[in-house]
Write a protein that holds these residues in place. Structure first.
Motif, PDB file in Angstrom:
ATOM      1  N   MET A   1       0.963  -1.250   0.034  1.00  0.00           N
ATOM      2  CA  MET A   1      -0.158   0.060   0.020  1.00  0.00           C
ATOM      3  C   MET A   1       0.881   1.325   0.026  1.00  0.00           C
ATOM      4  SD  MET A   1      -3.438  -0.335   2.298  1.00  0.00           S
ATOM      5  CE  MET A   1      -3.706  -1.925   2.958  1.00  0.00           C
ATOM      6  N   ASP A   2       0.329   2.176  -0.677  1.00  0.00           N
ATOM      7  CA  ASP A   2       1.137   3.605  -0.762  1.00  0.00           C
ATOM      8  C   ASP A   2       0.827   4.255   0.637  1.00  0.00           C
ATOM      9  OD1 ASP A   2       2.323   5.729  -1.635  1.00  0.00           O
ATOM     10  OD2 ASP A   2       0.658   6.423  -2.509  1.00  0.00           O
ATOM     11  N   TYR A   3       1.903   4.558   1.402  1.00  0.00           N
ATOM     12  CA  TYR A   3       1.917   5.081   3.025  1.00  0.00           C
ATOM     13  C   TYR A   3       1.168   6.315   2.689  1.00  0.00           C
ATOM     14  CZ  TYR A   3       3.185   7.333   7.134  1.00  0.00           C
ATOM     15  OH  TYR A   3       3.211   7.799   8.115  1.00  0.00           O
ATOM     16  N   GLN A   4       1.700   7.387   1.825  1.00  0.00           N
ATOM     17  CA  GLN A   4       1.260   8.533   1.898  1.00  0.00           C
ATOM     18  C   GLN A   4      -0.094   8.861   1.564  1.00  0.00           C
ATOM     19  OE1 GLN A   4       3.196  11.366   2.785  1.00  0.00           O
ATOM     20  NE2 GLN A   4       1.106  12.415   2.744  1.00  0.00           N
ATOM     21  N   ALA A   5      -0.576   7.916   0.614  1.00  0.00           N
ATOM     22  CA  ALA A   5      -2.129   8.022   0.201  1.00  0.00           C
ATOM     23  C   ALA A   5      -2.981   7.377   1.497  1.00  0.00           C
ATOM     24  CB  ALA A   5      -2.321   7.046  -1.141  1.00  0.00           C
ATOM     25  N   ASP A   8      -3.110  10.417   3.958  1.00  0.00           N
ATOM     26  CA  ASP A   8      -4.056  11.063   3.548  1.00  0.00           C
ATOM     27  C   ASP A   8      -5.583  10.792   3.900  1.00  0.00           C
ATOM     28  OD1 ASP A   8      -1.728  12.658   2.726  1.00  0.00           O
ATOM     29  OD2 ASP A   8      -2.054  12.369   0.674  1.00  0.00           O
ATOM     30  N   ALA A  28      -5.160   2.248   0.153  1.00  0.00           N
ATOM     31  CA  ALA A  28      -4.773   2.909  -1.107  1.00  0.00           C
ATOM     32  C   ALA A  28      -3.639   2.292  -1.641  1.00  0.00           C
ATOM     33  CB  ALA A  28      -4.409   4.362  -0.660  1.00  0.00           C
ATOM     34  N   TYR A  29      -3.850   2.096  -2.732  1.00  0.00           N
ATOM     35  CA  TYR A  29      -2.979   1.119  -3.470  1.00  0.00           C
ATOM     36  C   TYR A  29      -2.528   1.948  -4.754  1.00  0.00           C
ATOM     37  CZ  TYR A  29      -4.616  -2.941  -1.176  1.00  0.00           C
ATOM     38  OH  TYR A  29      -5.083  -3.654   0.044  1.00  0.00           O
ATOM     39  N   PRO A  30      -1.037   1.986  -4.970  1.00  0.00           N
ATOM     40  CA  PRO A  30      -0.712   2.666  -6.573  1.00  0.00           C
ATOM     41  C   PRO A  30      -1.285   2.202  -7.535  1.00  0.00           C
ATOM     42  CG  PRO A  30       0.911   0.965  -5.652  1.00  0.00           C
ATOM     43  CD  PRO A  30      -0.002   1.006  -4.499  1.00  0.00           C
ATOM     44  N   GLU A  32      -2.136   0.627 -11.139  1.00  0.00           N
ATOM     45  CA  GLU A  32      -1.573  -0.243 -11.699  1.00  0.00           C
ATOM     46  C   GLU A  32      -1.040   0.129 -13.172  1.00  0.00           C
ATOM     47  OE1 GLU A  32      -3.649  -4.134 -12.141  1.00  0.00           O
ATOM     48  OE2 GLU A  32      -4.296  -4.003 -10.245  1.00  0.00           O
TER      49      GLU A  32
END
Length: 72
Positions: A1-5, A8, A28-30, A32
């Motif tokens: 998972m995207d830490y910053q997303a 937020d 929240a995943y980056p 694809e």
């Protein structure tokens, strides 16, 4: 998972809801990578290398085949 997303989404959830968030609410995943677009770019690059005469012969053959198959 995207830490910053995730951070937020969690910050937004805490500011707008008095309840504890579920994982689904803050996950929240980056995005694809779209491999289809890359394939299309590769095909266009390959097509640019084909001589115009070859393209015209192919087009004529395709029209002929379509006429044969459609019964016209």
């Amino acid at each position: 998972m995207d830490y910053q997303a995730v951070f937020d989404k969690l910050s937004h959830h805490v500011a707008t809801s008095p309840y504890v968030p579920t994982l689904a609410e803050i996950a929240a995943y980056p995005p694809e990578e779209n491999l289809h677009l890359e394939q299309m770019k590769q095909w266009k690059a390959e097509a640019a290398k084909v001589p115009q005469e070859t393209k015209e012969r192919f087009l004529e053959a395709m029209h002929k085949l379509i006429k044969e198959k459609s019964g016209a």
